[in-house]
Design a protein around this motif. Structure first.
Motif, PDB file in Angstrom:
ATOM      1  N   PHE A  75     -45.569 -33.708  40.084  1.00 19.90           N
ATOM      2  CA  PHE A  75     -46.650 -34.109  40.975  1.00 19.90           C
ATOM      3  C   PHE A  75     -46.262 -33.894  42.442  1.00 19.90           C
ATOM      4  CE2 PHE A  75     -48.808 -36.557  37.568  1.00 19.90           C
ATOM      5  CZ  PHE A  75     -50.104 -36.191  37.854  1.00 19.90           C
ATOM      6  N   TYR A  76     -45.052 -34.289  42.770  1.00 19.14           N
ATOM      7  CA  TYR A  76     -44.571 -34.135  44.144  1.00 19.14           C
ATOM      8  C   TYR A  76     -44.590 -32.659  44.556  1.00 19.14           C
ATOM      9  CZ  TYR A  76     -41.271 -33.512  47.963  1.00 19.14           C
ATOM     10  OH  TYR A  76     -40.678 -33.115  49.131  1.00 19.14           O
ATOM     11  N   ILE A  94     -51.226 -27.760  46.515  1.00 13.50           N
ATOM     12  CA  ILE A  94     -52.096 -27.454  45.373  1.00 13.50           C
ATOM     13  C   ILE A  94     -52.968 -28.681  45.075  1.00 13.50           C
ATOM     14  CG2 ILE A  94     -52.167 -26.845  42.918  1.00 13.50           C
ATOM     15  CD1 ILE A  94     -49.399 -25.532  43.325  1.00 13.50           C
ATOM     16  N   PRO A  95     -54.284 -28.543  45.109  1.00 10.11           N
ATOM     17  CA  PRO A  95     -55.160 -29.707  44.893  1.00 10.11           C
ATOM     18  C   PRO A  95     -55.016 -30.292  43.491  1.00 10.11           C
ATOM     19  CG  PRO A  95     -56.370 -27.870  45.860  1.00 10.11           C
ATOM     20  CD  PRO A  95     -55.048 -27.328  45.410  1.00 10.11           C
ATOM     21  N   VAL A 146     -51.258 -39.889  43.381  1.00 15.28           N
ATOM     22  CA  VAL A 146     -51.337 -38.707  44.254  1.00 15.28           C
ATOM     23  C   VAL A 146     -51.459 -39.135  45.713  1.00 15.28           C
ATOM     24  CG1 VAL A 146     -52.700 -36.656  44.829  1.00 15.28           C
ATOM     25  CG2 VAL A 146     -52.289 -37.250  42.427  1.00 15.28           C
ATOM     26  N   GLU A 147     -52.227 -40.205  45.975  1.00 16.52           N
ATOM     27  CA  GLU A 147     -52.352 -40.733  47.344  1.00 16.52           C
ATOM     28  C   GLU A 147     -51.000 -41.177  47.890  1.00 16.52           C
ATOM     29  OE1 GLU A 147     -55.200 -43.883  47.566  1.00 16.52           O
ATOM     30  OE2 GLU A 147     -56.820 -42.674  46.729  1.00 16.52           O
ATOM     31  N   ASN A 150     -54.040 -35.290  51.335  1.00 14.82           N
ATOM     32  CA  ASN A 150     -54.443 -35.429  49.939  1.00 14.82           C
ATOM     33  C   ASN A 150     -55.601 -34.471  49.668  1.00 14.82           C
ATOM     34  OD1 ASN A 150     -55.283 -36.181  47.414  1.00 14.82           O
ATOM     35  ND2 ASN A 150     -55.401 -38.371  47.830  1.00 14.82           N
ATOM     36  N   LEU A 151     -55.319 -33.453  48.855  1.00 18.40           N
ATOM     37  CA  LEU A 151     -56.315 -32.414  48.592  1.00 18.40           C
ATOM     38  C   LEU A 151     -57.010 -32.582  47.241  1.00 18.40           C
ATOM     39  CD1 LEU A 151     -54.257 -29.330  49.859  1.00 18.40           C
ATOM     40  CD2 LEU A 151     -56.035 -30.587  51.088  1.00 18.40           C
ATOM     41  N   SER A 152     -56.966 -33.787  46.689  1.00 17.20           N
ATOM     42  CA  SER A 152     -57.578 -34.025  45.387  1.00 17.20           C
ATOM     43  C   SER A 152     -59.066 -33.670  45.403  1.00 17.20           C
ATOM     44  CB  SER A 152     -57.439 -35.500  44.992  1.00 17.20           C
ATOM     45  OG  SER A 152     -56.091 -35.842  44.838  1.00 17.20           O
TER      46      SER A 152
END
Length: 300
Positions: free
Chosen positions: A160-161, A168-169, A219-220, A230-232
């Motif tokens: 994830f990191y 990468i979103p 992710v945040e 944060n590109l989620s």
């Protein structure tokens, strides 16, 4: 000074736990079950059994290997404990020994139904331990941790990191889930307290942080600690599920199983161990533990 033997001392948990216990004035010695003479130096007050074959997410491992390592070696070590003067045996099992999916909240009294060879081999070791009659002078603890993380950990959090670091979103923000984590500092604290507190009874104990977090919150946290935006993105669930089915057919990393693992609930109660210890909260929140882990990735 309390003498502790640890199997699996060179692993991620073993390294962190042994360092912590040494700093708290325990005597720590490794025990290698691969050494045929391991029983010759079997003198300790406490045996902590960490060694085992981890869950292989790529499914390339021989099924029998799980039972040789996780079940048979545990039986051998436990039998040696029963014959020894050691007073405590702490076996690290896993929440996966009883449940691959959790609909509500996982408690210690759940009816076990593991689906993988990893979980089944861990459960068989648990069942063997529980089948034996224990002397009143001894205590036996079966620990079921959920996902453990901390400095030096190379698991899914690292993946994830790297996604966040590379910009990468995360595409599954439309899904909301709640998961339990276990920071290594909380794990270390719980083991120390179990060893020192003679009033804690033998039994099965879940290990987890106090709070649950969603993958979106994870992710945040990673984005915040890494100082990245944060590109989620919240792609509709129907589209994601369709992509997963395509991934199943043409063997893509994003398949139905991956989507389920990233978006499912897996809440684990730690109330039993906290009640036994007489504490309301563990030393670190789930967020504090995750922030420390992410910082270790950055500083590596």
């Amino acid at each position: 000074m309390i003498k502790i033997l640890i199997s699996g001392l060179t692993g991620f948990v073993g390294q962190n736990l042994s360092k912590y216990l040494l700093n708290n004035s325990f005597e720590i010695n490794p025990i290698s079950l691969r050494n045929l003479n391991w029983k010759k130096n079997f003198e300790a007050d406490v045996i902590i059994h960490l060694a085992g074959k981890a869950h292989d997410t790529k499914k390339s491992s021989d099924t029998s290997e799980y039972f040789k390592v996780n079940t048979d070696l545990t039986k051998e070590l436990f039998d040696a404990f029963l014959e020894s003067k050691a007073r405590d045996f702490i076996y690290f099992s896993s929440v996966k020994a009883v449940a691959d999916e959790v609909i509500e909240v996982l408690y210690e009294d759940v009816l076990a139904n593991p689906k993988t060879p990893y979980g089944q081999s861990k459960l068989q070791a648990e069942e063997y331990i529980l089948s034996k009659e224990i002397s009143q002078s001894k205590r036996v603890f079966i620990i079921r941790p959920c996902m453990i993380h901390g400095p030096g950990n190379k698991g899914n959090l690292n993946l994830f990191y790297n996604l966040v670091k590379k910009g990468i979103p995360y595409p599954l923000a439309a899904f909301h889930n709640e998961r339990s984590f276990l920071g290594i500092d909380n794990l270390n604290f719980l083991i120390k307290e179990i060893i020192l507190n003679k009033n804690i009874s033998s039994g099965i104990y879940n290990f987890a942080d106090d709070e649950v977090l969603s993958t979106n919150q994870l992710v945040e946290i990673i984005s915040s600690v890494a100082n990245k935006k944060n590109l989620s993105i919240a792609i509709p669930k129907s589209i994601i599920n369709s992509l997963g089915r395509i991934g199943d057919l043409i063997k893509l990393p994003l398949n139905s199983e991956t989507i389920q693992k990233l978006t499912e609930n897996y809440r684990v109660s730690n109330q039993k161990i906290k009640t036994a210890l007489g504490v309301d909260k563990l030393p670190n929140t789930a967020q504090q533990g995750l922030e420390k882990t992410i910082k270790s990735f950055i500083n590596k």
